[in-house]
Design a protein around this motif. Structure first.
Motif, PDB file in Angstrom:
ATOM      1  N   ARG A 277       0.608  -1.294   0.014  1.00 15.12           N
ATOM      2  CA  ARG A 277      -0.051   0.025   0.352  1.00 15.12           C
ATOM      3  C   ARG A 277       1.010   0.934  -0.002  1.00 15.12           C
ATOM      4  O   ARG A 277       0.435   2.282  -0.466  1.00 15.12           O
ATOM      5  CB  ARG A 277      -1.039  -0.059   1.100  1.00 15.12           C
ATOM      6  CG  ARG A 277      -1.684  -1.546   0.744  1.00 15.12           C
ATOM      7  CD  ARG A 277      -3.031  -0.561   0.037  1.00 15.12           C
ATOM      8  NE  ARG A 277      -3.561   0.532  -0.171  1.00 15.12           N
ATOM      9  CZ  ARG A 277      -4.267   0.698  -1.149  1.00 15.12           C
ATOM     10  NH1 ARG A 277      -4.828  -0.039  -1.895  1.00 15.12           N
ATOM     11  NH2 ARG A 277      -5.605   1.959  -1.284  1.00 15.12           N
TER      12      ARG A 277
ATOM     13  N   MET B 194       2.755   1.508  -3.529  1.00 11.40           N
ATOM     14  CA  MET B 194       1.171   1.822  -4.340  1.00 11.40           C
ATOM     15  C   MET B 194       0.723   3.626  -4.540  1.00 11.40           C
ATOM     16  O   MET B 194       0.513   4.410  -5.160  1.00 11.40           O
ATOM     17  CB  MET B 194      -0.040   1.480  -3.942  1.00 11.40           C
ATOM     18  CG  MET B 194       0.069  -0.077  -4.368  1.00 11.40           C
ATOM     19  SD  MET B 194      -1.518  -0.882  -3.974  1.00 11.40           S
ATOM     20  CE  MET B 194      -3.470  -0.120  -4.582  1.00 11.40           C
ATOM     21  N   GLU B 195       0.171   3.873  -2.883  1.00 10.15           N
ATOM     22  CA  GLU B 195       0.709   5.331  -2.906  1.00 10.15           C
ATOM     23  C   GLU B 195       1.756   6.377  -3.233  1.00 10.15           C
ATOM     24  O   GLU B 195       1.099   7.634  -3.734  1.00 10.15           O
ATOM     25  CB  GLU B 195       0.196   5.745  -0.955  1.00 10.15           C
ATOM     26  CG  GLU B 195      -1.415   5.081  -0.628  1.00 10.15           C
ATOM     27  CD  GLU B 195      -0.848   5.144   0.785  1.00 10.15           C
ATOM     28  OE1 GLU B 195       0.002   5.503   1.395  1.00 10.15           O
ATOM     29  OE2 GLU B 195      -1.904   4.578   1.753  1.00 10.15           O
ATOM     30  N   ARG B 196       3.120   6.163  -3.297  1.00 10.11           N
ATOM     31  CA  ARG B 196       3.738   6.988  -2.670  1.00 10.11           C
ATOM     32  C   ARG B 196       4.347   6.848  -4.600  1.00 10.11           C
ATOM     33  O   ARG B 196       4.633   7.715  -5.472  1.00 10.11           O
ATOM     34  CB  ARG B 196       4.965   5.938  -2.371  1.00 10.11           C
ATOM     35  CG  ARG B 196       5.066   6.822  -1.215  1.00 10.11           C
ATOM     36  CD  ARG B 196       6.445   6.403  -0.972  1.00 10.11           C
ATOM     37  NE  ARG B 196       7.637   6.182  -1.278  1.00 10.11           N
ATOM     38  CZ  ARG B 196       8.465   5.453  -0.562  1.00 10.11           C
ATOM     39  NH1 ARG B 196       8.328   4.773   0.491  1.00 10.11           N
ATOM     40  NH2 ARG B 196       9.901   5.330  -1.476  1.00 10.11           N
ATOM     41  N   TYR B 197       4.175   5.640  -5.773  1.00 11.57           N
ATOM     42  CA  TYR B 197       4.237   5.737  -6.734  1.00 11.57           C
ATOM     43  C   TYR B 197       3.380   5.724  -7.325  1.00 11.57           C
ATOM     44  O   TYR B 197       3.583   5.297  -8.886  1.00 11.57           O
ATOM     45  CB  TYR B 197       4.935   4.930  -7.320  1.00 11.57           C
ATOM     46  CG  TYR B 197       6.782   4.302  -6.966  1.00 11.57           C
ATOM     47  CD1 TYR B 197       7.513   5.271  -7.613  1.00 11.57           C
ATOM     48  CD2 TYR B 197       6.343   4.287  -5.643  1.00 11.57           C
ATOM     49  CE1 TYR B 197       8.654   5.838  -7.028  1.00 11.57           C
ATOM     50  CE2 TYR B 197       7.994   4.460  -4.836  1.00 11.57           C
ATOM     51  CZ  TYR B 197       9.204   4.466  -5.668  1.00 11.57           C
ATOM     52  OH  TYR B 197      10.257   4.683  -5.159  1.00 11.57           O
ATOM     53  N   HIS B 198       1.500   5.902  -7.040  1.00 12.11           N
ATOM     54  CA  HIS B 198       0.580   5.638  -8.414  1.00 12.11           C
ATOM     55  C   HIS B 198       0.412   4.291  -8.530  1.00 12.11           C
ATOM     56  O   HIS B 198       0.246   4.040 -10.159  1.00 12.11           O
ATOM     57  CB  HIS B 198       0.089   6.925  -8.855  1.00 12.11           C
ATOM     58  CG  HIS B 198       1.165   7.830  -7.973  1.00 12.11           C
ATOM     59  ND1 HIS B 198      -0.315   8.649  -6.798  1.00 12.11           N
ATOM     60  CD2 HIS B 198       1.481   9.480  -8.375  1.00 12.11           C
ATOM     61  CE1 HIS B 198      -0.125   8.887  -6.970  1.00 12.11           C
ATOM     62  NE2 HIS B 198       0.944   9.960  -6.969  1.00 12.11           N
ATOM     63  N   ALA B 199       1.536   3.373  -8.830  1.00 17.82           N
ATOM     64  CA  ALA B 199       1.463   1.967  -8.587  1.00 17.82           C
ATOM     65  C   ALA B 199      -0.113   1.464  -9.061  1.00 17.82           C
ATOM     66  O   ALA B 199      -0.592   0.223  -7.896  1.00 17.82           O
ATOM     67  CB  ALA B 199       2.482   1.011  -8.468  1.00 17.82           C
ATOM     68  N   SER B 200      -0.313   0.749 -10.955  1.00 18.03           N
ATOM     69  CA  SER B 200      -1.070  -0.195 -10.453  1.00 18.03           C
ATOM     70  C   SER B 200      -0.489  -1.788 -10.118  1.00 18.03           C
ATOM     71  O   SER B 200      -0.063  -2.461 -11.372  1.00 18.03           O
ATOM     72  CB  SER B 200      -1.853   0.257 -12.384  1.00 18.03           C
ATOM     73  OG  SER B 200      -2.924  -0.875 -12.435  1.00 18.03           O
TER      74      SER B 200
END
Length: 326
Positions: free
Chosen positions: A61, A64-70
């Motif tokens: 998580r 995901m938040e830091r890299y806007h990773a899908s």
């Protein structure tokens, strides 16, 4: 030739701190003694109802938040751990459920403290072979749950934490340059955590479900094995140590790391480790070390990093990567 690279990273550590001063109240030790011999100042401890899958999920998580990773199209989840929530289901399956990923394989990989480098090696192989395109590699451990807090030789060392990376198909700018793996199972009696077996190598198990370590023998093994492994990783890439920007060893013990650096003539100033604040988190030490460097602004795209994990097994693995995270 590799066809993959790391595209994102995240980490998580529990809130509870166990400092050396706290340990002075549990066992016969002192803050000065611990720092002098290990370099560790404190470690994080998971809550009673906090497990490896929780740390792994929170690390993803964070990524995901830091890299806007899908991650919806992740097709494999590899969790490197020696402290799973259950014997089954795997931590990877629990993480898959927590993240809601629908079409991914899930497996746990147990190479103890070498787990994360083994996981990266496997992920790169699966993608380069064409079998997969997007893989989560996670190192997550709740070492505090397998530590005997009456054993001064081990309780001062270990802590809990998790780190995660996303490895994706990239044929144009691959990030994996070389790797080297090995194991000396005949020396496994020097570092173990028993389960079903009542004996090992014709010797009685000392404690069930707790880590037992012959620190002197593990130290001796590491400071001879890791330098040889580093040489092999570099030979496999036709590169020299002068081409390496950062060395990222398993954060077992700062004195051990210093000895390894001295043997290979690599500056400790260009070595990344996470043990000072987090202790030995087994398979999580290397991703925690890398992410710490990212957050501090040390690590830049294009930097070459030599990662080397080593520990229980006695297994070891080195991976040379070109850091290029979007």
């Amino acid at each position: 030739m590799s066809k993959s690279r790391i595209t994102a990273i995240g980490s998580y550590v529990p809130e509870k701190r166990l400092t050396n001063v706290h340990l002075e109240k549990l066992v016969d030790t002192t803050d000065e003694w611990i720092i002098q011999r290990t370099g560790i100042k404190e470690r994080r401890i998971a809550g009673e109802n906090e497990f490896a899958s929780d740390l792994a999920y929170k690390a993803v998580r964070n990524m995901m938040e830091r890299y806007h990773a899908s991650i919806g199209d992740v097709d494999m989840i590899i969790v490197c751990t020696m402290t799973p929530d259950f014997k089954m289901p795997s931590v990877a399956s629990l993480v898959q459920a927590k993240l809601g990923i629908q079409n991914a394989g899930a497996l746990d990989l147990n190479a103890a403290c070498a787990g994360f480098t083994y996981g990266l090696h496997m992920a790169n192989g699966l993608i380069t072979s064409g079998l997969h395109k997007k893989i989560l590699v996670i190192g997550a451990e709740t070492m505090s749950k397998v530590i005997d807090y009456e054993d001064r030789s081990t309780c001062i060392l270990f802590g809990d934490g998790g780190g995660a990376v996303l490895v994706e198909l990239d044929e144009t700018h691959p990030g994996f340059l070389s790797s080297y793996l090995g194991s000396e199972g005949e020396k496994g009696k020097n570092l173990y955590c028993s389960n079903f077996s009542a004996s090992m190598f014709a010797e009685d198990i000392i404690k069930n479900d707790k880590i037992v370590q012959n620190g002197r023998e593990v130290y001796r093994w590491a400071v001879t094995t890791v330098p040889r492994g580093i040489k092999q990783v570099l030979e496999n890439s036709s590169m020299s140590l002068s081409d390496v920007d950062w060395f990222v060893p398993h954060s077992a013990n700062l004195r051990m790391i210093e000895s390894i650096c001295k043997k290979v003539h690599f500056p400790i100033e260009k070595t990344l480790y996470s043990l000072v604040d987090y202790g030995n988190t087994s398979s999580a030490t290397i991703p925690l070390s890398i992410d710490k460097a990212v957050l501090e602004g040390k690590l830049k795209n294009g930097d070459k990093m030599l990662l080397y994990g080593f520990g229980g097994g006695l297994a070891h693995a080195g991976v040379l990567i070109n850091w290029s995270v979007s």
